[in-house]
Design a protein around this motif. Structure first.
Motif, PDB file in Angstrom:
ATOM      1  N   ALA A   1      13.913  11.092 -15.701  1.00 29.57           N
ATOM      2  CA  ALA A   1      12.613  10.434 -15.805  1.00 29.57           C
ATOM      3  C   ALA A   1      12.216   9.890 -14.444  1.00 29.57           C
ATOM      4  CB  ALA A   1      12.691   9.297 -16.812  1.00 29.57           C
ATOM      5  N   TYR A   2      10.922   9.747 -14.248  1.00 24.81           N
ATOM      6  CA  TYR A   2      10.417   9.291 -12.961  1.00 24.81           C
ATOM      7  C   TYR A   2       9.391   8.175 -13.160  1.00 24.81           C
ATOM      8  CZ  TYR A   2      12.317  13.820 -11.608  1.00 24.81           C
ATOM      9  OH  TYR A   2      13.143  14.897 -11.424  1.00 24.81           O
ATOM     10  N   LEU A   3       9.314   7.344 -12.163  1.00 24.28           N
ATOM     11  CA  LEU A   3       8.251   6.355 -12.096  1.00 24.28           C
ATOM     12  C   LEU A   3       7.634   6.459 -10.708  1.00 24.28           C
ATOM     13  CD1 LEU A   3       6.674   4.051 -13.400  1.00 24.28           C
ATOM     14  CD2 LEU A   3       8.335   2.459 -12.405  1.00 24.28           C
ATOM     15  N   GLN A   4       6.454   7.040 -10.663  1.00 26.79           N
ATOM     16  CA  GLN A   4       5.731   7.133  -9.401  1.00 26.79           C
ATOM     17  C   GLN A   4       4.921   5.866  -9.226  1.00 26.79           C
ATOM     18  OE1 GLN A   4       5.730   9.644  -6.985  1.00 26.79           O
ATOM     19  NE2 GLN A   4       4.511   8.169  -5.820  1.00 26.79           N
ATOM     20  N   MET A   5       5.141   5.190  -8.112  1.00 23.41           N
ATOM     21  CA  MET A   5       4.471   3.919  -7.855  1.00 23.41           C
ATOM     22  C   MET A   5       3.660   4.042  -6.575  1.00 23.41           C
ATOM     23  SD  MET A   5       7.536   1.260  -8.829  1.00 23.41           S
ATOM     24  CE  MET A   5       8.532   1.713  -7.402  1.00 23.41           C
ATOM     25  N   ASN A   6       2.361   3.912  -6.700  1.00 19.51           N
ATOM     26  CA  ASN A   6       1.454   4.010  -5.553  1.00 19.51           C
ATOM     27  C   ASN A   6       0.756   2.686  -5.315  1.00 19.51           C
ATOM     28  OD1 ASN A   6       2.041   6.795  -5.335  1.00 19.51           O
ATOM     29  ND2 ASN A   6       0.426   7.299  -6.802  1.00 19.51           N
TER      30      ASN A   6
ATOM     31  N   GLY B   1       0.792  -1.217   0.000  1.00 20.22           N
ATOM     32  CA  GLY B   1       0.000   0.000   0.000  1.00 20.22           C
ATOM     33  C   GLY B   1       0.825   1.269   0.000  1.00 20.22           C
ATOM     34  N   GLY B   2       2.115   1.151   0.194  1.00 23.91           N
ATOM     35  CA  GLY B   2       2.988   2.313   0.216  1.00 23.91           C
ATOM     36  C   GLY B   2       3.337   2.813  -1.173  1.00 23.91           C
ATOM     37  N   SER B   3       4.170   3.841  -1.200  1.00 19.85           N
ATOM     38  CA  SER B   3       4.546   4.479  -2.463  1.00 19.85           C
ATOM     39  C   SER B   3       6.055   4.655  -2.538  1.00 19.85           C
ATOM     40  CB  SER B   3       3.877   5.856  -2.585  1.00 19.85           C
ATOM     41  OG  SER B   3       2.477   5.745  -2.609  1.00 19.85           O
TER      42      SER B   3
ATOM     43  N   VAL C   1      -0.302  -2.623 -13.541  1.00 21.69           N
ATOM     44  CA  VAL C   1       0.081  -1.380 -12.853  1.00 21.69           C
ATOM     45  C   VAL C   1      -0.808  -0.199 -13.229  1.00 21.69           C
ATOM     46  CG1 VAL C   1       2.465  -2.175 -12.782  1.00 21.69           C
ATOM     47  CG2 VAL C   1       1.773  -0.530 -14.548  1.00 21.69           C
ATOM     48  N   LYS C   2      -1.749  -0.401 -14.102  1.00 19.31           N
ATOM     49  CA  LYS C   2      -2.626   0.696 -14.513  1.00 19.31           C
ATOM     50  C   LYS C   2      -3.365   1.259 -13.310  1.00 19.31           C
ATOM     51  CE  LYS C   2      -3.432  -0.687 -19.308  1.00 19.31           C
ATOM     52  NZ  LYS C   2      -4.410  -1.220 -20.291  1.00 19.31           N
ATOM     53  N   GLY C   3      -3.364   2.577 -13.234  1.00 21.12           N
ATOM     54  CA  GLY C   3      -4.017   3.255 -12.130  1.00 21.12           C
ATOM     55  C   GLY C   3      -3.150   3.391 -10.896  1.00 21.12           C
ATOM     56  N   ARG C   4      -1.984   2.747 -10.883  1.00 23.10           N
ATOM     57  CA  ARG C   4      -1.094   2.812  -9.717  1.00 23.10           C
ATOM     58  C   ARG C   4       0.254   3.453 -10.054  1.00 23.10           C
ATOM     59  NH1 ARG C   4       0.743  -1.718  -7.436  1.00 23.10           N
ATOM     60  NH2 ARG C   4       0.673  -2.968  -9.354  1.00 23.10           N
ATOM     61  N   PHE C   5       0.758   3.218 -11.253  1.00 22.09           N
ATOM     62  CA  PHE C   5       2.074   3.735 -11.650  1.00 22.09           C
ATOM     63  C   PHE C   5       1.897   4.868 -12.658  1.00 22.09           C
ATOM     64  CE2 PHE C   5       4.876  -0.309 -10.965  1.00 22.09           C
ATOM     65  CZ  PHE C   5       4.354  -0.436  -9.695  1.00 22.09           C
ATOM     66  N   THR C   6       2.816   5.843 -12.592  1.00 23.30           N
ATOM     67  CA  THR C   6       2.799   6.952 -13.539  1.00 23.30           C
ATOM     68  C   THR C   6       4.226   7.270 -13.978  1.00 23.30           C
ATOM     69  OG1 THR C   6       0.867   7.902 -12.435  1.00 23.30           O
ATOM     70  CG2 THR C   6       2.085   9.327 -13.944  1.00 23.30           C
ATOM     71  N   ILE C   7       4.408   7.390 -15.271  1.00 25.98           N
ATOM     72  CA  ILE C   7       5.708   7.758 -15.812  1.00 25.98           C
ATOM     73  C   ILE C   7       5.702   9.244 -16.150  1.00 25.98           C
ATOM     74  CG2 ILE C   7       5.047   7.180 -18.192  1.00 25.98           C
ATOM     75  CD1 ILE C   7       7.914   6.132 -18.608  1.00 25.98           C
ATOM     76  N   SER C   8       6.835   9.895 -15.915  1.00 27.58           N
ATOM     77  CA  SER C   8       6.920  11.317 -16.219  1.00 27.58           C
ATOM     78  C   SER C   8       8.381  11.702 -16.446  1.00 27.58           C
ATOM     79  CB  SER C   8       6.323  12.155 -15.087  1.00 27.58           C
ATOM     80  OG  SER C   8       7.055  11.971 -13.894  1.00 27.58           O
TER      81      SER C   8
END
Length: 125
Positions: free
Chosen positions: A81-86, A15-17, A66-73
């Motif tokens: 580059a970043y990968l936000q993982m929630n 559940g963490g990020s 990972v749809k809805g949980r990870f975001t690339i930017s």
């Protein structure tokens, strides 16, 4: 010589990020015709493409898990580059790699030929 260096991995509870970063030298991720991707490889499994984006960010690919949980930017300069993982899950545990390649087919893992060294992400249950 182009170098990609990942950072930001670590141990997190379910559940963490986490936010992974990928710093590029001698390459900007906004370079025309280049795709940026994040891959992962879990123990005993093949490396898989998790998310990717086109050079201008107009197109993105996310694996279903990972749809809805990870975001690339990317940052404005285009060299990080970043990968936000929630909402991380134990099955997200893997070594994560950023990669780049001169390709329009952002979902084709074989087209990525520039790689970082990887960063470990561990999600405890």
């Amino acid at each position: 010589q182009v170098q990609l260096v990942e950072s930001g991995g670590g141990l997190v509870h379910t559940g963490g990020s986490l936010r992974l970063s990928c710093a590029a030298s001698r390459l900007t991720f906004s370079r025309y015709g280049y795709a940026l991707g994040w891959f992962r490889q879990a123990p005993g499994k093949e490396r898989e493409l998790v998310v990717s984006t086109s050079w201008n960010g107009a197109r993105s690919y996310y694996v279903d898990s990972v749809k809805g949980r990870f975001t690339i930017s990317r940052d404005n300069a285009g060299d990080t580059a970043y990968l936000q993982m929630n909402n991380l899950k134990p099955e997200d545990t893997a070594v994560y790699y950023c990669a780049a390649g001169a390709t329009w087919d952002i979902g084709n893992a074989r087209d990525y030929d520039l790689w970082g060294q990887g960063t470990q992400v561990t999600v405890s249950s």
